[in-house]
Write an enzyme that holds these catalytic residues in place. Sequence first.
Site, PDB file in Angstrom:
ATOM      1  N   ASP A 432       0.859  -1.183   0.000  1.00 13.18           N
ATOM      2  CA  ASP A 432       0.000   0.000   0.000  1.00 13.18           C
ATOM      3  C   ASP A 432       0.902   1.242   0.000  1.00 13.18           C
ATOM      4  O   ASP A 432       1.878   1.310   0.767  1.00 13.18           O
ATOM      5  CB  ASP A 432      -0.897  -0.011   1.244  1.00 13.18           C
ATOM      6  CG  ASP A 432      -1.906   1.128   1.230  1.00 13.18           C
ATOM      7  OD1 ASP A 432      -2.992   0.939   0.659  1.00 13.18           O
ATOM      8  OD2 ASP A 432      -1.584   2.197   1.797  1.00 13.18           O
ATOM      9  N   ASN A 440      -2.389  12.882  -2.627  1.00 11.35           N
ATOM     10  CA  ASN A 440      -3.416  13.395  -3.539  1.00 11.35           C
ATOM     11  C   ASN A 440      -3.874  14.788  -3.143  1.00 11.35           C
ATOM     12  O   ASN A 440      -4.087  15.659  -3.996  1.00 11.35           O
ATOM     13  CB  ASN A 440      -4.617  12.447  -3.570  1.00 11.35           C
ATOM     14  CG  ASN A 440      -4.433  11.304  -4.557  1.00 11.35           C
ATOM     15  OD1 ASN A 440      -3.694  11.433  -5.538  1.00 11.35           O
ATOM     16  ND2 ASN A 440      -5.085  10.184  -4.292  1.00 11.35           N
ATOM     17  N   ASP A 449      -2.314   9.787  -9.948  1.00  8.48           N
ATOM     18  CA  ASP A 449      -2.387   8.747 -10.989  1.00  8.48           C
ATOM     19  C   ASP A 449      -1.005   8.470 -11.581  1.00  8.48           C
ATOM     20  O   ASP A 449      -0.627   7.310 -11.818  1.00  8.48           O
ATOM     21  CB  ASP A 449      -3.353   9.177 -12.093  1.00  8.48           C
ATOM     22  CG  ASP A 449      -4.808   9.164 -11.637  1.00  8.48           C
ATOM     23  OD1 ASP A 449      -5.091   8.543 -10.590  1.00  8.48           O
ATOM     24  OD2 ASP A 449      -5.653   9.759 -12.336  1.00  8.48           O
ATOM     25  N   GLU A 476      -4.731   2.718  -3.974  1.00  6.81           N
ATOM     26  CA  GLU A 476      -3.273   2.694  -3.955  1.00  6.81           C
ATOM     27  C   GLU A 476      -2.729   1.341  -3.498  1.00  6.81           C
ATOM     28  O   GLU A 476      -1.557   1.216  -3.126  1.00  6.81           O
ATOM     29  CB  GLU A 476      -2.752   3.795  -3.024  1.00  6.81           C
ATOM     30  CG  GLU A 476      -3.053   3.594  -1.550  1.00  6.81           C
ATOM     31  CD  GLU A 476      -4.407   4.127  -1.117  1.00  6.81           C
ATOM     32  OE1 GLU A 476      -4.575   4.390   0.086  1.00  6.81           O
ATOM     33  OE2 GLU A 476      -5.300   4.286  -1.987  1.00  6.81           O
TER      34      GLU A 476
END
Length: 560
Positions: A432, A440, A449, A476
């Site tokens: 992760d 973000n 992204d 993620e």
Amino acid sequence: MRLLLSFLFFLSILQAEVLLLDKETEKYNLVPIVEIAIDSNDTADIETLLEHTLRFKKSEQDFFYFHFDPKNYWFRFSLENPYTETLDYRLNIPTAWLDEVRLYTFHDDGSYTLERSGDHVPQKELALPNRSIVFALDVTPGEHLYYLRIHAEDALQIPIFLTQRETFYREENVLNLFFGVITGIIIMMILYSLFYYIYLRDHLYAIYAGYIFLFIMMVLSTHGYFLHYLWPDAFWFNERFYIFSFIGYLGFMTWFAKEFLNVKAFSLFWEKTLSSIALFFFGLVLLSPLLPYALVMQIGVAMAAVVPFLLLIPTLLAIRSGQKWAKFYLFGWVPNIIFYTLWALSFFALIPYSLFLNNANSIGIVIELLIFSLGMVYRVEEIVRSEYQLSNDIKKDALTQVANRYAFNQEFPELLDTAKAAGQYIYFVMLDVDAFKLYNDSYGHPMGDEALKEIASALSSRLQRSCDRIYRLGGEEFGLLLCADRSEKIEEMVESLRESIEARQIPFTKSDTKVVTASFGLIMVRPDTKVDYTEVYQHADRLLYQAKAQGRNCVVSQVI
């Protein structure tokens, strides 16, 4: 009466043109020497004919053609045998659909012998049992007069040949072989189409099977094989079966074109037009038992002259719309039209008759169907390729281009069972991205992204073995299925994966490391451990949370 007939007989011989027979000539076309008279009222018999109640005249064609004109046609010719022995010939009209043909052979004393043939004559009354019109002519020395009376409600195509017996049967064997080969090819194509219909459940293959089945039924019926071998005296049924195969073939031809070209994808007008034409043909088949045979055939022949050329228009439109397999249809259809046109020109006496031209329509359709079969194979390959691509797309994550959660759910249970059966360890890793929500929020989702794509690329570059699997499980989070022997240092391999992500140096100023990192949970499952894939997943997820709790950017592993 006998004296009168003798006088009239010799008078007729004087008026009829005489063909001098030659042993070296194997075959004659009699049409250039035959004289013809038309009995429009059906009142003439052989005696009145000898009295010249009908006017005979020479033909200007290489063969006779009369279009759906149910009159009686009389033909007269004379043969002279200059030798001392009898010559053995076959008088042949290679047309199977003449209702009745009468041959009057006159003898020296003015008497005559009557023989009959045709598709409305019982088999036991035929001069010679054959699929077409055949009479045995034993021409004795001297000059002989012959009359033919022909009647049919169909279109009359009447070449008249005089052929030496051995030559006739040699040609007949060649024709039988030709139709046998065509029938064999068609049967294989039907079986091939039905196999693909059952395998793919694609109704186009069922339509194609019906299309080529009716074609071969039409060909064999047209050339008299069914009447001669299967139902010799079923005259009404034979006519209706020919209508069924001929008109039904036209219906399936139109239907197949509509479906093969996928006309509805580019033209609603042509989709409706071809559907209407196909339904018209099928309706005509259903009504044919109630309608006069000649009427149905006239409609069918008229439509058959138009529809093949009409189908070129949607074919060209399909090619223009980008349909790949429409080119196969064009390549198959053009030879069919060329051969069909040659056959039609010969049939209507616009070009000289020949054995090749008489069968050109069948040859053209066989070429067409073979090319269509290649098109169908190409179509199957395109469908399989599309389905394979769709299957891959379904299992692929659009952003990172690695396998997705759907692929993981499909493949993980199977891979786990395979490893257990082979006595191998299974290695499953969950990772992760650390503090990805903060990333973000700081840099925006587009940059997030890009970061995920970098991570997927880092993992893919290190896992080059075909048995390794990378999945994006969601957001993620990624999952790895690794293949390795227990002797390999799997923990070190996973550690190198963690380092490869950190080495990408994806900027993340708000993190302690100042770059993007990831936490890993590695579960190693012994072959004899009785766990299912959901338990393995839960173990790896628990280890991942431990890695997060231990400060992130690390690997926590366990063997179970």
